[in-house]
Design a protein around this motif. Structure first.
Motif, PDB file in Angstrom:
ATOM      1  N   ALA A 125       0.014   1.458   8.276  1.00 57.12           N
ATOM      2  CA  ALA A 125      -0.940   0.794   7.373  1.00 57.12           C
ATOM      3  C   ALA A 125      -1.341  -0.569   7.932  1.00 57.12           C
ATOM      4  O   ALA A 125      -2.509  -0.973   7.826  1.00 57.12           O
ATOM      5  CB  ALA A 125      -0.330   0.644   5.980  1.00 57.12           C
ATOM      6  N   LYS A 148       0.825  -1.208   0.000  1.00 59.30           N
ATOM      7  CA  LYS A 148       0.000   0.000   0.000  1.00 59.30           C
ATOM      8  C   LYS A 148       0.859   1.257   0.000  1.00 59.30           C
ATOM      9  O   LYS A 148       0.604   2.194  -0.759  1.00 59.30           O
ATOM     10  CB  LYS A 148      -0.926   0.012   1.210  1.00 59.30           C
ATOM     11  CG  LYS A 148      -1.867   1.208   1.246  1.00 59.30           C
ATOM     12  CD  LYS A 148      -2.836   1.114   2.404  1.00 59.30           C
ATOM     13  CE  LYS A 148      -3.800   2.293   2.420  1.00 59.30           C
ATOM     14  NZ  LYS A 148      -4.653   2.343   1.224  1.00 59.30           N
ATOM     15  N   VAL A 149       1.894   1.295   0.836  1.00 57.53           N
ATOM     16  CA  VAL A 149       2.680   2.530   0.969  1.00 57.53           C
ATOM     17  C   VAL A 149       3.820   2.616  -0.034  1.00 57.53           C
ATOM     18  O   VAL A 149       4.345   3.710  -0.275  1.00 57.53           O
ATOM     19  CB  VAL A 149       3.226   2.677   2.409  1.00 57.53           C
ATOM     20  CG1 VAL A 149       2.095   2.724   3.408  1.00 57.53           C
ATOM     21  CG2 VAL A 149       4.201   1.569   2.759  1.00 57.53           C
ATOM     22  N   ARG A 203       5.277   4.362   7.979  1.00 59.77           N
ATOM     23  CA  ARG A 203       4.055   4.365   7.166  1.00 59.77           C
ATOM     24  C   ARG A 203       3.520   2.946   6.976  1.00 59.77           C
ATOM     25  O   ARG A 203       2.323   2.698   7.050  1.00 59.77           O
ATOM     26  CB  ARG A 203       4.324   5.014   5.807  1.00 59.77           C
ATOM     27  CG  ARG A 203       4.089   6.518   5.771  1.00 59.77           C
ATOM     28  CD  ARG A 203       4.402   7.078   4.403  1.00 59.77           C
ATOM     29  NE  ARG A 203       5.779   7.502   4.304  1.00 59.77           N
ATOM     30  CZ  ARG A 203       6.366   7.948   3.200  1.00 59.77           C
ATOM     31  NH1 ARG A 203       5.679   7.985   2.077  1.00 59.77           N
ATOM     32  NH2 ARG A 203       7.613   8.335   3.203  1.00 59.77           N
ATOM     33  N   VAL A 221      -0.541   7.699   7.632  1.00 55.20           N
ATOM     34  CA  VAL A 221      -1.556   6.780   7.105  1.00 55.20           C
ATOM     35  C   VAL A 221      -2.704   6.603   8.090  1.00 55.20           C
ATOM     36  O   VAL A 221      -3.874   6.528   7.701  1.00 55.20           O
ATOM     37  CB  VAL A 221      -0.912   5.413   6.782  1.00 55.20           C
ATOM     38  CG1 VAL A 221      -1.954   4.402   6.325  1.00 55.20           C
ATOM     39  CG2 VAL A 221       0.166   5.574   5.710  1.00 55.20           C
ATOM     40  N   ASN A 233       0.132   4.078  -2.934  1.00 54.13           N
ATOM     41  CA  ASN A 233      -0.022   5.476  -2.537  1.00 54.13           C
ATOM     42  C   ASN A 233       0.832   6.414  -3.379  1.00 54.13           C
ATOM     43  O   ASN A 233       1.956   6.078  -3.769  1.00 54.13           O
ATOM     44  CB  ASN A 233       0.343   5.656  -1.056  1.00 54.13           C
ATOM     45  CG  ASN A 233      -0.720   5.094  -0.146  1.00 54.13           C
ATOM     46  OD1 ASN A 233      -1.716   4.547  -0.600  1.00 54.13           O
ATOM     47  ND2 ASN A 233      -0.503   5.221   1.154  1.00 54.13           N
TER      48      ASN A 233
END
Length: 571
Positions: free
Chosen positions: A131, A63-64, A127, A233, A68
């Motif tokens: 998450a 995700k990070v 981050r 996040v 993103n």
């Protein structure tokens, strides 16, 4: 670039992402169900299982580092754009240990304002850990959050908040407390937030470490004794947790004055309604005196979280005067019997409630259009159209669920005036009389379309259809597992471009690569099934909708196949 998983050596790209997502979502659904029935022991056990799982860690890192936009933004350690090998290394290092590095201070512009908004950018490892924690925390709180809370929540949007207001005032005039919380993210009381979360000690220690981590601004360290950094996040979720309970508190009061009604021999008081989107909220009731009382009650409740109302953005008004909320203007207009609304009993009310784009939103948008046109004064017409179209489409989609036809026609006219000035500046004396014919062409039945000879045309505001938005049901959440309901809502979201909506319906709401159902919060991109570099055409039959990370994987696979074919048949 490898990692042992279940006695198999795999690369990042070859991880069984479909299985990992299914495992995580099943755990999240069980957390949501346990929270709905108040089973704290089951919640904590499932949360710990998710945060220790390889699946959760892989999804958090993806995700990070891939999904993103912030993947290219570094924290205080300067780390960004991780390679596949570095991502796998980060997965093995993720652990809730109660430690955190300071955030990096970045200042960004506020739309239409001189002042700037401070962001705190955590390191990539922080981050990823945030998450991971959010994967476990969000389902628990989604089962608790109030039904009229809409900001920073999956499956809930500004359009749902505006529709909730419309449903509340469409058949009755009311007074409105239109309020904004002053520096909400920067002033949340840490102890009050941690006590409200009431989570297990290890996670409490970790969240406290993030809250107390401090910031580095141009090499100068400052401690953080309050607030949660914008840019993290998990920060939006923490802000929603801090404001949880506000709606129930306000609606616990009843009035015996204006707005009350007689039931038998008793006078029954009525409650106010609260609609909140992040740190903006409105309180609605028939009695101005009661709304004034609730303003004091709201201020009292907010102080328990270290917050207060912002005087310059807090006002009490009547629905006949109108008020602005999230870029929309809500107002009741006096009209004749033919156009007036009716109550459930068929009585003509004498007014109609209309929601339109605010004057400030229209001005800000047209200013942006003008700036783009000015910056492209020497650019080809194709470049200008390609730059304008996404801006126009996005803005129109945002306002396509309210009364916007008149506003769209006005924007078409004013944009035409700006483009005409742009065209005249580019024409020489010899071809000045051909200015219009050089840049405006007939497309279909429209004789005045700003288009190129190759067929690239500027989107017209007035071509956007007005479709009423349907508010989300009660306190429902995507974690309830009803994929049919949420799939239908996703495909009809007002901000989705028509091409994306069509692809969602054609693919039954599933990714064309991994074949998993799209969920709220997923980032997706349009992909050419046959790449344009290999002769694929930009037509609907050659397009598919993919997760952003799936798109990355497919692009890399296409490149590998192309290289293999070239090596085998170079000529």
């Amino acid at each position: 670039m490898s990692k042992t998983l279940n006695n198999q050596t795999v690369e990042w790209r070859a991880l069984p992402w479909r299985k990992l997502e299914v495992r995580v979502f099943k755990l999240q659904k069980r957390i949501f169900q346990a929270s709905s029935r108040g089973d704290v022991k089951a919640i904590r056990k499932l949360q710990k299982t998710l945060m220790r799982s390889w699946s959760g860690k892989c999804l958090a890192v993806r995700k990070v580092t891939q999904d993103n936009q912030g993947k290219r933004t570094a924290g205080v350690d300067g780390c960004k754009n991780l390679s596949p090998k570095a991502r796998l290394t980060l997965v093995t290092q993720l652990k809730v240990a109660g430690k955190s590095k300071p955030t990096r201070r970045v200042w960004i512009d506020k739309p239409g304002k001189v002042e700037k908004r401070p962001l705190g950018i955590p390191t990539m490892s922080d981050r990823a850990l945030q998450a991971l924690v959010k994967l476990a925390l969000e389902p628990e709180w989604e089962a608790k959050f109030e039904g009229n809370s809409f900001g920073f929540r999956p499956g809930r949007s500004a359009h749902d908040a505006v529709e909730a207001i419309f449903n509340n005032v469409r058949q009755k005039t009311k007074f409105i407390l239109d309020a904004d919380i002053a520096q909400c993210f920067d002033r949340i009381d840490h102890n009050a937030l941690l006590n409200k979360m009431n989570t297990f000690p290890t996670l409490r220690k970790q969240i406290k470490a993030w809250l107390k981590s401090g910031v580095m601004d141009k090499g100068i360290f400052s401690g953080t004794n309050e607030g949660t950094p914008q840019g993290g996040v998990i920060s939006p979720l923490l802000a929603n947790i801090a404001l949880h309970g506000f709606e129930d508190y306000i609606t616990s009061f009843k009035t015996k004055g204006s707005g009350s009604y007689k039931k038998g021999n008793r006078i029954v008081g009525t409650k106010a309604q609260v609609v909140r989107y992040a740190d903006d909220f409105v309180i609605l009731h028939e009695s101005e005196e009661f709304v004034n009382l609730l303003r004091q009650k709201a201020d009292k409740w907010l102080k328990t979280m270290g917050l207060e109302l912002k005087p310059s953005k807090t006002q009490i008004c009547h629905t006949s005067e109108g008020f602005d909320f999230l870029g929309f203007n809500v107002r009741q207009y006096r009209v004749g019997a033919y156009r007036a609304a009716k109550n459930p009993y068929g009585k003509i009310l004498g007014f109609t409630t209309l929601i339109k784009p605010t004057k400030e939103a229209v001005k800000r948008h047209l200013d942006k259009i003008g700036q783009i046109i000015d910056k492209h004064h020497n650019a080809p017409q194709e470049a200008l159209i390609s730059r304008l179209n996404p801006v126009i489409i996005g803005w129109c989609n945002y306002y396509a669920s309210v009364v916007s036809k008149e506003t769209f026609s006005k924007c078409d006219f004013l944009t035409y005036q700006k483009l005409l000035a742009w065209a005249k500046r580019r024409c020489t004396k010899t071809n000045a009389h051909d200015t219009v014919s050089n840049y405006w062409r007939t497309v279909g039945e429209d004789n005045w379309t700003f288009a190129t000879s190759g067929g690239l045309a500027l989107v017209k505001y007035s071509s956007t259809p007005i479709v009423r938005h349907t508010k989300v049901q009660g306190a429902r959440s995507p974690f309830d597992g009803d994929l049919v309901y949420w799939g239908k809502r996703m495909s009809s979201h007002p901000e989705l471009p028509s091409r994306v909506t069509t692809l969602l319906k054609e693919q039954a709401g599933k990714c064309g690569f991994c074949e998993l159902s799209f969920k709220y919060g997923d980032l997706w991109e349009i992909d050419h099934v046959v790449p344009t570099s290999r002769g694929g055409k930009n037509i609907q039959s050659n397009l598919q909708l993919l997760h952003r990370h799936c798109h990355d994987t497919k692009t890399a696979t296409d490149r590998d196949v192309y290289q293999e074919n070239w090596d085998n048949n170079p000529f």
